[in-house]
Each structure stands twice: as structure tokens, then as C-alpha cells.
Design a protein around this motif. Structure first.
Motif, PDB file in Angstrom:
ATOM      1  N   PHE A   6       0.833  -1.205   0.000  1.00 35.46           N
ATOM      2  CA  PHE A   6       0.000   0.000   0.000  1.00 35.46           C
ATOM      3  C   PHE A   6       0.866   1.253   0.000  1.00 35.46           C
ATOM      4  O   PHE A   6       0.616   2.202  -0.761  1.00 35.46           O
ATOM      5  CB  PHE A   6      -0.919  -0.002   1.229  1.00 35.46           C
ATOM      6  N   MET A   7       1.902   1.264   0.827  1.00 36.93           N
ATOM      7  CA  MET A   7       2.758   2.442   0.909  1.00 36.93           C
ATOM      8  C   MET A   7       3.565   2.642  -0.370  1.00 36.93           C
ATOM      9  O   MET A   7       3.859   3.783  -0.765  1.00 36.93           O
ATOM     10  CB  MET A   7       3.687   2.343   2.118  1.00 36.93           C
ATOM     11  N   ALA A   8       3.927   1.543  -1.045  1.00 36.64           N
ATOM     12  CA  ALA A   8       4.595   1.665  -2.342  1.00 36.64           C
ATOM     13  C   ALA A   8       3.682   2.356  -3.342  1.00 36.64           C
ATOM     14  O   ALA A   8       4.120   3.197  -4.136  1.00 36.64           O
ATOM     15  CB  ALA A   8       5.019   0.285  -2.856  1.00 36.64           C
ATOM     16  N   GLN A  13       1.900   7.334  -6.242  1.00 38.80           N
ATOM     17  CA  GLN A  13       0.942   8.413  -6.468  1.00 38.80           C
ATOM     18  C   GLN A  13       1.533   9.773  -6.087  1.00 38.80           C
ATOM     19  O   GLN A  13       1.190  10.802  -6.667  1.00 38.80           O
ATOM     20  CB  GLN A  13      -0.338   8.156  -5.664  1.00 38.80           C
ATOM     21  N   SER A  14       2.424   9.759  -5.105  1.00 40.27           N
ATOM     22  CA  SER A  14       3.060  10.989  -4.641  1.00 40.27           C
ATOM     23  C   SER A  14       4.300  11.352  -5.452  1.00 40.27           C
ATOM     24  O   SER A  14       4.945  12.373  -5.181  1.00 40.27           O
ATOM     25  CB  SER A  14       3.458  10.851  -3.158  1.00 40.27           C
ATOM     26  N   GLU A  15       4.637  10.487  -6.431  1.00 42.22           N
ATOM     27  CA  GLU A  15       5.825  10.664  -7.264  1.00 42.22           C
ATOM     28  C   GLU A  15       7.097  10.720  -6.428  1.00 42.22           C
ATOM     29  O   GLU A  15       8.026  11.469  -6.726  1.00 42.22           O
ATOM     30  CB  GLU A  15       5.692  11.909  -8.158  1.00 42.22           C
ATOM     31  N   TYR A  17       9.657   8.390  -5.927  1.00 43.58           N
ATOM     32  CA  TYR A  17      10.085   7.103  -6.458  1.00 43.58           C
ATOM     33  C   TYR A  17      11.248   6.484  -5.682  1.00 43.58           C
ATOM     34  O   TYR A  17      11.384   5.261  -5.645  1.00 43.58           O
ATOM     35  CB  TYR A  17      10.396   7.243  -7.949  1.00 43.58           C
ATOM     36  N   GLU A  18      12.089   7.292  -5.077  1.00 46.43           N
ATOM     37  CA  GLU A  18      13.122   6.745  -4.190  1.00 46.43           C
ATOM     38  C   GLU A  18      12.450   5.993  -3.046  1.00 46.43           C
ATOM     39  O   GLU A  18      12.858   4.879  -2.693  1.00 46.43           O
ATOM     40  CB  GLU A  18      13.994   7.869  -3.636  1.00 46.43           C
ATOM     41  N   ASP A  19      11.412   6.602  -2.469  1.00 50.11           N
ATOM     42  CA  ASP A  19      10.685   5.953  -1.379  1.00 50.11           C
ATOM     43  C   ASP A  19       9.961   4.706  -1.872  1.00 50.11           C
ATOM     44  O   ASP A  19       9.922   3.679  -1.179  1.00 50.11           O
ATOM     45  CB  ASP A  19       9.666   6.921  -0.763  1.00 50.11           C
ATOM     46  N   MET A  20       9.403   4.784  -3.054  1.00 50.72           N
ATOM     47  CA  MET A  20       8.703   3.638  -3.624  1.00 50.72           C
ATOM     48  C   MET A  20       9.634   2.438  -3.753  1.00 50.72           C
ATOM     49  O   MET A  20       9.288   1.308  -3.382  1.00 50.72           O
ATOM     50  CB  MET A  20       8.119   4.001  -4.995  1.00 50.72           C
ATOM     51  N   VAL A  21      10.844   2.690  -4.262  1.00 52.34           N
ATOM     52  CA  VAL A  21      11.814   1.608  -4.411  1.00 52.34           C
ATOM     53  C   VAL A  21      12.249   1.085  -3.044  1.00 52.34           C
ATOM     54  O   VAL A  21      12.453  -0.122  -2.856  1.00 52.34           O
ATOM     55  CB  VAL A  21      13.020   2.077  -5.249  1.00 52.34           C
ATOM     56  N   ASP A  22      12.360   1.974  -2.052  1.00 52.74           N
ATOM     57  CA  ASP A  22      12.689   1.531  -0.691  1.00 52.74           C
ATOM     58  C   ASP A  22      11.642   0.548  -0.175  1.00 52.74           C
ATOM     59  O   ASP A  22      11.979  -0.505   0.383  1.00 52.74           O
ATOM     60  CB  ASP A  22      12.764   2.729   0.268  1.00 52.74           C
ATOM     61  N   PHE A  23      10.373   0.893  -0.339  1.00 50.18           N
ATOM     62  CA  PHE A  23       9.291   0.009   0.113  1.00 50.18           C
ATOM     63  C   PHE A  23       9.327  -1.327  -0.625  1.00 50.18           C
ATOM     64  O   PHE A  23       9.156  -2.392  -0.027  1.00 50.18           O
ATOM     65  CB  PHE A  23       7.930   0.677  -0.098  1.00 50.18           C
ATOM     66  N   VAL A  45       7.244  -0.200 -12.579  1.00 51.44           N
ATOM     67  CA  VAL A  45       6.868   1.216 -12.516  1.00 51.44           C
ATOM     68  C   VAL A  45       7.868   2.008 -11.678  1.00 51.44           C
ATOM     69  O   VAL A  45       8.345   3.075 -12.075  1.00 51.44           O
ATOM     70  CB  VAL A  45       5.448   1.378 -11.944  1.00 51.44           C
ATOM     71  N   GLY A  46       8.169   1.484 -10.479  1.00 43.67           N
ATOM     72  CA  GLY A  46       9.062   2.192  -9.570  1.00 43.67           C
ATOM     73  C   GLY A  46      10.450   2.368 -10.129  1.00 43.67           C
ATOM     74  O   GLY A  46      11.023   3.471 -10.086  1.00 43.67           O
TER      75      GLY A  46
END
Length: 240
Positions: A6-8, A13-15, A17-23, A45-46
Motif C-alpha cells: 500500500f505504501m509503495a 501516487q506521490s511521485e 520514487y526513491e521511497d517507492m523503491v525503498d518500500f 513502474v518504480g
């Protein structure tokens, strides 16, 4: 696991992407088996968005550098390109490390998953090569070729219309066109993939057809461009 997925999505959605890849990396670390197709799609995507800004920025600065109106600033642009190239290389290296050391090490990988991950490694070496020079360019180009070939071998028993197999053919053909300057080999790979898919297209179910047909269209577009190429002009090619 679900909270991290969910957090990814939230990071996407928040753009961020560094955080997305971390998750996503945490999700891979927490799983003893290969991740779901849903998570694989998030990885695609990430990872792609992680590097998209650097790829775009490099091309923009390069275009400005080559504009004769700004010739007096060419050295400044060249220096700025190096900074962007270093950022791109770092991001690509992170993706490669995650996929190579973590995703590919799962014990339950089927052929389709192997193609997905090996192709991804080839892709990110190819993206690194877009801005690399000299020995580094030779190294990452050869690495891209190696992993694309490994992916091709891993996918030899997959159906010709399998979307991962078609996506691999698309990107491997682009590799030969852009990095090897070998339009003949690019056309060969694209044509082989297209012919194989067409021969068995009636066997596809609706989901398979939806995924496959979009890639088939990109293969056709690239193939038409490459076959019509005259006079050495650069064409814009598509990959996934």
C-alpha cells in the motif's frame, strides 16, 4: 506485507520514487519466495520512474549543448551532463543490485519470472549505456547483451505470445539498433518474435491477447521504421 505494498502505491501516487523503491526492496527482503505479479508490476513502474527524470534531463541538456546558438556554453553543458550521467548510473546500479542479488536468488522462480528479472537487468545496463563513455560504455553494453541472451535462453520454452517473451524481444531488438548500430539484427529479432506470435495468436485468451497485442504493435512500429530507414537519419524507437 500488504501495508508496504500500500505504501509503495502511495509513494507512486506521490511521485516519491526513491521511497517507492525503498518500500519495494523491503517487500522483496521480507519474502522467502518470488513476489506476486502485482508487485512485479510495481517494480517495473518504480524502477522506470526512478531513472526517467535523469534520462530525460540528459537528453535535454545534450540537445542544448548541440545547439550552435549556445556554443559558448558547451563546456558547461558537458559538465552538467556528467553530473546527470553519474546520477543515472547510480540509480541503475541500485536497480541491478536489487534484482540480481535479491529477486533472482529466490528458489521458486519459474521460467517466466527468470525472463522478467534477467530482461530487467539487461534493460538497466542498457539505460546506463545511454550516457556512458569509453571503457564504461563497453562494459555495460556487454553486460546488457549477456543478460538479454540469458533471458532469451530462459524463455525459449515460453509461448511465442507470452508478454514477457515479447517484451524481451522488443527491448533486445532496440539494444541492437541503438547500442550495436545493427539494424539487421534488430529486424531479425523483431521479425522472429512477430512471426511466432502471429502463428499462435488464435490460442491466446483475452488477458494474454490484451498484454501481447500492445507489445506486438510496438514491435511492428519499430520494424517499419528500421526497414524504411534511409540516409542514416535517427529514428525514435519504442521499448517497454
Amino acid at each position: 506485507m500488504e501495508k508496504k505494498i500500500f505504501m509503495a502505491r502511495v509513494a507512486d501516487q506521490s511521485e516519491r520514487y526513491e521511497d517507492m523503491v525503498d518500500f519495494l526492496e523491503e517487500i522483496i527482503d521480507d519474502s522467502s519466495k518470488d513476489v506476486s505479479m502485482d508487485v512485479k508490476n510495481l517494480l517495473s513502474v518504480g524502477f522506470k520512474n526512478l531513472i526517467s527524470a535523469s534520462r530525460s534531463a540528459y537528453k535535454t541538456v545534450q540537445a542544448i549543448e548541440q545547439n550552435k546558438k549556445y556554443a559558448e556554453y558547451s563546456s558547461n553543458c558537458a559538465e552538467y551532463k556528467e553530473k546527470i550521467s553519474t546520477e543515472l548510473e547510480k540509480s541503475c546500479a541500485r536497480v541491478i543490485q536489487i534484482v540480481k542479488d535479491k529477486s533472482l536468488s529466490k528458489e521458486d522462480l519459474n521460467d517466466e519470472a527468470k525472463v522478467f528479472y534477467l530482461k530487467m537487468i539487461g534493460d538497466y545496463y542498457r539505460y546506463t549505456a545511454e550516457t556512458a563513455k569509453g571503457a564504461k560504455l563497453e562494459e555495460v553494453t556487454e553486460n546488457a547483451k549477456t543478460y538479454y541472451e540469458q533471458a532469451t535462453e530462459a524463455g525459449k520454452d515460453l509461448k511465442p505470445y507470452n508478454s514477457n517473451k515479447l517484451g524481451l524481444a522488443l527491448n533486445f531488438s532496440v539494444f541492437h539498433y541503438e547500442l550495436k548500430n545493427d539494424s539487421s539484427k534488430a529486424c531479425e529479432i523483431a521479425e522472429q518474435a512477430l512471426n511466432g506470435a502471429r502463428d499462435q495468436i488464435d490460442e491466446m485468451d483475452n488477458d494474454e491477447a490484451r498484454d501481447a497485442l500492445s507489445i506486438i504493435e510496438l514491435l511492428k512500429e519499430n520494424l517499419d521504421l528500421w526497414k524504411e530507414e534511409e540516409g542514416g537519419e535517427d529514428n525514435v524507437v519504442e521499448d517497454i
